[in-house]
Design an enzyme around this catalytic site. Structure first.
Site, short mmCIF file in Angstrom:
data_model
loop_
_atom_site.label_atom_id
_atom_site.label_comp_id
_atom_site.label_asym_id
_atom_site.label_seq_id
_atom_site.Cartn_x
_atom_site.Cartn_y
_atom_site.Cartn_z
N HIS A 129 0.87 -1.19 0.00
CA HIS A 129 0.00 0.00 0.00
C HIS A 129 0.91 1.24 0.00
O HIS A 129 2.03 1.18 0.51
CB HIS A 129 -0.84 -0.05 1.28
CG HIS A 129 -1.90 1.00 1.39
ND1 HIS A 129 -1.64 2.28 1.81
CD2 HIS A 129 -3.23 0.94 1.16
CE1 HIS A 129 -2.77 2.97 1.83
NE2 HIS A 129 -3.75 2.18 1.44
N ASP A 206 2.71 -4.78 7.71
CA ASP A 206 1.51 -3.95 7.62
C ASP A 206 0.29 -4.87 7.73
O ASP A 206 -0.06 -5.58 6.79
CB ASP A 206 1.54 -3.21 6.27
CG ASP A 206 0.24 -2.49 5.95
OD1 ASP A 206 -0.75 -2.68 6.68
OD2 ASP A 206 0.22 -1.76 4.94
N GLN A 209 -5.00 -5.10 6.82
CA GLN A 209 -6.05 -5.98 6.29
C GLN A 209 -5.99 -7.37 6.91
O GLN A 209 -6.65 -8.28 6.42
CB GLN A 209 -5.93 -6.09 4.76
CG GLN A 209 -6.05 -4.80 4.00
CD GLN A 209 -7.44 -4.16 4.09
OE1 GLN A 209 -8.40 -4.75 4.57
NE2 GLN A 209 -7.54 -2.92 3.66
N LYS A 232 -10.79 -0.29 10.61
CA LYS A 232 -11.01 -1.44 9.73
C LYS A 232 -11.38 -2.68 10.53
O LYS A 232 -11.47 -3.78 10.00
CB LYS A 232 -9.75 -1.73 8.90
CG LYS A 232 -9.40 -0.62 7.90
CD LYS A 232 -8.24 -1.05 7.04
CE LYS A 232 -7.55 0.11 6.35
NZ LYS A 232 -8.32 0.68 5.25
N CYS A 372 -4.78 2.80 -3.56
CA CYS A 372 -3.47 3.19 -3.02
C CYS A 372 -2.41 2.13 -3.31
O CYS A 372 -1.51 1.89 -2.49
CB CYS A 372 -3.53 3.48 -1.52
SG CYS A 372 -4.55 4.89 -1.12
N1 7TS Z 1 -2.09 -0.70 4.56
C1 7TS Z 1 -3.04 -1.41 3.94
C2 7TS Z 1 -2.76 -2.81 3.50
C3 7TS Z 1 -4.30 -0.83 3.72
O1 7TS Z 1 -5.24 -1.54 3.10
C4 7TS Z 1 -4.52 0.49 4.15
C5 7TS Z 1 -5.82 1.20 3.88
C6 7TS Z 1 -3.50 1.17 4.81
C7 7TS Z 1 -2.29 0.55 4.99
C8 7TS Z 1 -3.68 2.53 5.34
O2 7TS Z 1 -4.60 2.52 6.40
P1 7TS Z 1 -5.03 3.88 7.08
O3 7TS Z 1 -5.98 3.48 8.15
O4 7TS Z 1 -3.80 4.51 7.57
O5 7TS Z 1 -5.69 4.68 5.99
N2 7TS Z 1 -6.49 0.74 2.76
C9 7TS Z 1 -7.59 1.31 2.20
C10 7TS Z 1 -8.24 0.71 1.13
O6 7TS Z 1 -7.94 -0.35 0.64
N3 7TS Z 1 -9.28 1.51 0.78
O7 7TS Z 1 -9.28 2.59 1.56
C11 7TS Z 1 -8.24 2.47 2.46
#
Ligand code: 7TS
Length: 414
Positions: A129, A206, A209, A232, A372
């Site tokens: 990501h 990371d 997910q 999430k 992303c």
């Molecule tokens: N890493 C992964 C694998 C992600 O899917 C996301 C967010 C992030 C990092 C960043 O997370 P945040 O909470 O800091 O924003 N992914 C997504 C997505 O797939 N659609 O919207 C956000």
């Protein structure tokens, strides 16, 4: 997976905890399949946060009055609960951040900026990501380090043989996504961590997910750092977690400075508070920590093994239904333990954004875009993809609605 296998998870009962799922648009009941972006918040989490604001809202670590004491205890206990949830050795190893992105930046700045230099390598995967990819890219640029990418295979798995080639004695950090938000691939992270350690490198995983959808034990993975986001995993926005091994965190310089993170300050110099407060300057996300604690309780009440099984089942069903179309391309591994609870796809001749828009006409909420992961989309040879992602409240009937909407889109554009 048969319906019977899913029975242990009382989806109808769970849905009652999420009143947002009762919303309708133009007479169509919402079908929410955008859970990889953010999940909904069950009543016990909303209730815990309301209770905080109604009864003991106060700043933490500062007051000796009753409310501050109660808020401080709740804030600290949230760290304990999260530590227990992911198998960390205690609250010292759990830093609350704003989200996964901030956790990546915390380690990249605190560790990377100080430790990396010319000749060092940071090894990422092609399915990172931007939260990880852009961050390490920038820190490498500032320190003179190089970035390498472990390839993916044709079917969207990580090429572990290539990982063994990429990770060498020059590698200082391996940063890898546990479950890809675009391909759904579940990566062999403990294997990657072992390879990193064999070469004296550190490993950042990371888990944005992964933690929401499956049991995760950071000690078993042996990750040096591990990050995820509250929003999430049935928790609130505004809070994320950066796990770090205590001995490593002890040696790191803080990344943000200010109140709440110091031990002693003079006009000339400052010393730092103990872990984890050293990395949590300023007024922290207190209500959000209370909410995250409640979210962990909620998920453990269901059982993470059952969450995983449910999502694998729904994702497999969605995969199989979508695979019936000759003109649908699905990304990532086939259903099974190497696929998490999401399906990324494209319908030939219909742009993913148009598809999402037609879905929205049916009140089916999916995501379309690059998620992303622009370099990964370049590799797949598409600018965008559509993605349906599932959580504990999703049903097979909702997948059927998704499939009907795909048929509709095809009729419209054919
Ligand atoms: N890493 C992964 C694998 C992600 O899917 C996301 C967010 C992030 C990092 C960043 O997370 P945040 O909470 O800091 O924003 N992914 C997504 C997505 O797939 N659609 O919207 C956000």
């Amino acid at each position: 997976m048969s319906q019977q296998d899913l029975e242990p998870l009382d989806v109808e009962g769970i849905r009652e905890d999420f009143p947002i799922l009762d919303r309708s648009f133009d007479g169509e009941r919402l079908v929410y399949l955008d859970n990889a972006a953010t999940t909904h918040t069950p009543e016990p989490v909303v209730e815990a946060m309301s209770d905080y604001y109604r009864r003991y809202n106060s700043n933490v670590h500062r007051g000796i009055h009753h409310l501050s004491q109660e808020a401080s205890i709740a804030y600290e206990e949230a760290h304990d609960r999260v530590a227990e949830f992911v198998g960390a050795d205690g609250r010292e190893e759990i830093i609350f951040t704003k989200n996964t992105t901030e956790a990546e930046n915390l380690i990249a700045y605190s560790w990377g900026l100080n430790e990396l230099g010319p000749g060092d390598e940071v090894v990422l995967t092609e399915m990172e990501h931007h939260a990880s990819l852009v961050t390490w890219q920038q820190i490498a640029r500032r320190t003179g380090a190089d970035v390498k990418y472990v390839r993916i295979t044709e079917d969207g798995r990580l090429d572990v043989d290539h990982a063994r080639e990429c990770i060498t004695d020059d590698t200082a950090m391996v940063s890898a996504v546990h479950v890809s938000n675009t391909l759904g691939t579940v990566n062999p992270v403990s294997e990657l961590v072992d390879i990193a350690h064999d070469h004296g490198a550190l490993a950042f995983i990371d888990g944005a997910q992964a933690v929401p959808n499956r049991p995760v034990d950071v000690n078993a993975i042996d990750a040096d750092f591990y990050a995820f986001s509250g929003h999430k995993m049935a928790g609130p926005t505004g809070i994320g977690v950066c796990y770090g091994k205590r001995e490593l965190l002890e040696g790191l310089a803080p990344y943000l400075y200010g109140g709440g993170m110091i031990r002693k300050v003079t006009f000339e110099e400052s010393t730092w508070a103990e872990l984890p407060w050293r990395f949590e300057p300023g007024t922290p996300p207190i209500a959000e920590a209370v909410g995250l604690h409640a979210a962990v309780d909620y998920l453990e009440g269901i059982g993470m093994e059952r969450v995983r099984e449910h999502e694998e089942g729904i994702a497999a069903y969605a995969y199989e239904r979508l695979a019936e179309f000759d003109d649908v391309e699905i990304y990532g591994p086939e259903p099974g333990p190497e696929r998490g609870g999401l399906v990324g796809f494209n319908l030939e001749s219909v742009h993913a954004h148009d598809l999402a828009s037609i879905m929205n006409d049916h009140a089916v909420a999916i995501r379309a875009g690059d998620h992303c992961t622009q370099p990964l989309h370049d590799k797949l040879g598409v600018a965008a993809s559509a993605r349906a992602s599932f959580y504990v409240y999703n049903t097979r009937e909702e997948v059927d609605k998704l499939v009907e909407a795909v048929e509709d889109a095809r009729d419209l554009f054919a």
